[in-house]
Design a protein around this motif. Structure first.
Motif, mmCIF file in Angstrom:
data_model
loop_
_atom_site.group_PDB
_atom_site.id
_atom_site.type_symbol
_atom_site.label_atom_id
_atom_site.label_comp_id
_atom_site.label_asym_id
_atom_site.label_seq_id
_atom_site.Cartn_x
_atom_site.Cartn_y
_atom_site.Cartn_z
ATOM 1 N N ASN A 350 0.910 -1.182 -0.357
ATOM 2 C CA ASN A 350 0.026 0.038 -0.147
ATOM 3 C C ASN A 350 0.641 1.321 -0.167
ATOM 4 N N GLY A 351 1.815 1.318 -0.423
ATOM 5 C CA GLY A 351 3.039 2.517 -0.536
ATOM 6 C C GLY A 351 3.814 2.552 0.600
ATOM 7 N N GLY A 520 12.441 -1.746 -3.531
ATOM 8 C CA GLY A 520 11.817 -2.283 -4.089
ATOM 9 C C GLY A 520 10.007 -2.386 -5.021
ATOM 10 N N ASP A 521 9.099 -2.954 -5.195
ATOM 11 C CA ASP A 521 7.722 -2.509 -4.975
ATOM 12 C C ASP A 521 7.602 -2.599 -3.686
ATOM 13 N N THR A 522 6.956 -0.679 -3.711
ATOM 14 C CA THR A 522 6.386 -0.913 -2.131
ATOM 15 C C THR A 522 4.354 -0.598 -1.920
ATOM 16 N N ASP A 523 3.815 -0.616 -3.451
ATOM 17 C CA ASP A 523 2.259 0.142 -3.779
ATOM 18 C C ASP A 523 1.539 -1.476 -4.288
ATOM 19 N N GLY A 524 2.203 -3.269 -4.268
ATOM 20 C CA GLY A 524 1.912 -4.330 -5.259
ATOM 21 C C GLY A 524 1.311 -3.799 -6.096
ATOM 22 N N ASP A 525 1.724 -3.306 -7.242
ATOM 23 C CA ASP A 525 2.014 -3.118 -8.842
ATOM 24 C C ASP A 525 2.487 -3.872 -9.387
ATOM 25 N N GLY A 526 4.076 -4.698 -8.892
ATOM 26 C CA GLY A 526 4.912 -5.115 -9.705
ATOM 27 C C GLY A 526 6.187 -4.239 -9.838
ATOM 28 N N ARG A 527 6.056 -2.580 -10.206
ATOM 29 C CA ARG A 527 7.028 -2.187 -10.754
ATOM 30 C C ARG A 527 8.013 -1.562 -9.526
#
Length: 569
Positions: A350-351, A520-527
């Motif tokens: 969730n960021g 790395g990815d902090t918000d769960g979208d893979g980017r």
């Protein structure tokens, strides 16, 4: 951030995993494993059917572990890294095993439903490792077979997304789709004979190009009740499209149909199979705050109004059937404060960052630290912490990664991930003269090591290099650099000789930050996202959008304050 060998004292290398270290429910108080599991269990309850007739022909569920004719949910916890299954028959939540073995710790980026690919009626599944190994596991495998493994294929790292949509060819068998970073899509038809030497798939068939336009490819099973698998695809700007399956192995989809816009509010769109028992597959979608919504299919690429399906999704790092490109390896920040104490911060979906946890102990030897992004040197779904000391490069398992003296002299050492496309994590060094040296990960090396330096850049003008991992969403690791006030993106190419495209200016005014780091990815979208820290210790997150130029990162969001660190990576 520019750092010329920040030092701390530590006794020896300790394990620093890149798994998230905690979880939290934004609107429901402190997170626990129990409330995340309860939220997932609620998804097993039957939904309210739309006002349309049930179909006569039903596609088989892609992963029916409890044998009730409905697919079961599988997810990975961000705080423990463990896989769990939610059984639709009872709503119970149990550790996920296949056959006799727990799959936790396999280093799998993806878990894919495999129906009966082994040629039996067993509930099978596929796992895809960071290094490109696709493995078929069966619950009917002999007990002597580790983790139920019955087949393995190598080289799948050439694809940035592999998905199991269901039966595309109308022969009753599970098929696969695989997309390259350049956007070519291939179909691997299932044979139902995974037990013989030919393996579970036929030779690949080219489906077409241009699929790089989508940041989410979602294998849905059958959305419209004709027993043929379908597909939905989302652009980074939030447009969702429906691809109706045809049953043909060479032209598997009809022309796309626009479902609607606004789907960028979700960080994952999930193919959930049939949630309400009407014979049509449905979708789940997770918001950035961790809420799940269900979209019940009414056929033809149309869906009923969304309904709330539970929370706690920010505590999950993976959900079976999710559409995003896998987030390779690193899922935390490594930090050293002014006293020389090291910490790690896990990432949620969730960021936000989880509460910090101490890393290792104290001791006598001085080290220079860098953390690899992307996947690890040893084909595990985690990052490595690397240290340069006298003048050996060590990994966090206490073994030598390189005995080249070059690492001790680098102004920066970082690991963006697998730059060469061979499935092994690589390491970069920036020397004091602006030369960029690539140390490729060596194949079949135990313990894992990197090779001699290859010069891949000269006269780089940068006061900061950040090995961000995959910012663009194409599955290749990228690099971000700062030159004075300007921030630049160096997109990964997959080539060992020229691993980065020419830099592209993506922002100005970045000299206001004392540190830039990649969690790395902090918000769960893979980017992969970016963390920026002001001299006063205010911490901001810049989420990668999948767009280009000045829109590469979204507007900053403050996530913490009071950080006084001398090293972040």
């Amino acid at each position: 951030m520019h750092h010329t060998h920040h030092r701390l004292r530590t006794h020896r290398l300790a394990l620093c995993t890149a798994l998230a270290l905690g979880a939290g429910l934004v609107s429901a108080g402190p997170a626990t494993a129990a409330n995340v599991l309860a939220a997932q269990a609620s998804l097993a309850a039957p939904a309210t059917a739309p006002a349309t007739a049930a179909v006569a022909t039903r596609a088989k569920p892609r992963f029916d572990r409890d044998g009730d004719g409905r697919s079961d949910r599988v997810f990975r916890s961000a705080d423990t890294g463990r896989l769990t299954v939610v059984l639709s028959k009872t709503g119970s939540v149990v550790p996920f095993t296949i056959g006799h073995d727990d799959l936790t710790g396999t280093g799998s980026l993806e878990v894919l439903p495999a129906d009966d690919l082994w040629g039996t009626t067993a509930t099978d599944l596929l796992t895809l490792s960071a290094g490109g190994a696709l493995r078929l596991h069966s619950s009917e495998a002999p007990a002597s077979t580790a983790k139920g493994l019955v087949w393995q294929g190598e080289g799948w790292q050439i694809y940035n997304k592999v998905l199991a949509p269901g039966d595309l060819t109308k022969d009753g068998r599970q098929d696969l789709l695989a997309r390259t970073p350049a956007g070519a899509l291939y179909l691997y038809a299932g044979t139902g004979r995974g037990f013989d030497r030919k393996g579970p798939f036929k030779a690949r068939v080219a489906v077409g190009g241009g699929w790089q336009a989508y940041d989410q490819l979602v294998g849905t099973n059958d959305l419209d009740g004709d027993a043929i698998a379908d597909l939905v695809a989302r652009t980074p700007r939030g447009d969702l499209y429906f691809y109706k399956g045809t049953g043909s192995a060479t032209v598997p989809f009809k022309a796309r149909v626009h479902v609607g816009g606004g789907w960028q509010v979700y960080n994952q769109v999930v193919g959930a199979d049939d949630l309400n028992g009407d014979g049509r597959a449905d979708l789940l979608a997770r918001t950035h705050s961790g809420a799940f919504y269900q979209y019940l299919s009414t056929g033809g690429g149309k869906f009923g109004a969304r309904t709330y399906a539970g929370g706690g999704g920010q505590g999950l790092s993976y959900h079976l059937g999710q559409g995003g490109v896998p987030a390779h390896g690193k899922h935390n920040l490594f930090a050293v404060d002014k006293t020389g104490t090291a910490f790690t911060y896990g990432t949620l979906a969730n960021g936000q960052l989880a509460a910090r946890k101490p890393y290792g102990g104290a001791g006598e030897n001085e080290y220079h630290w860098a953390m690899t992004n992307g996947h690890a040197l040893d084909d595990a779904d985690r990052a490595n912490v690397l240290t340069a000391y006298n003048p050996t490069l060590w990994n966090d398992r206490g073994s030598v990664a390189s005995d080249s003296g070059a690492f001790y002299g680098y102004a920066e050492t970082l690991g963006p991930g697998d730059l060469t496309g061979d499935g092994k994590g690589d390491v970069l060094g920036l020397d004091p003269w602006g030369n960029v040296l690539l140390h490729p990960g060596l194949k079949q090396s135990d313990p894992p090591r990197v090779g001699p330096a290859l010069k891949v850049g000269t006269a780089w003008q940068a006061d900061t290099l950040v090995g961000t991992g995959d910012v663009t969403g194409d599955g290749r690791p990228d690099l971000v650099s700062r030159d004075g006030t300007g921030l630049y993106l160096h997109a990964g190419t997959g080539s060992a000789a020229a691993p980065f495209a020419a830099r592209v200016l993506i922002g100005r005014g970045w000299d206001v930050y004392a540190h830039l780091a990649a969690p790395g990815d902090t918000d769960g979208d893979g980017r992969s996202d970016l963390i920026a820290v002001t001299p006063g210790g205010d911490v901001y997150r810049y989420s990668a959008t999948g767009l280009g130029g000045a829109a590469t990162f979204a507007s900053r969001v403050k996530i913490a304050s009071g950080w006084a660190y001398v090293h972040l990576s």
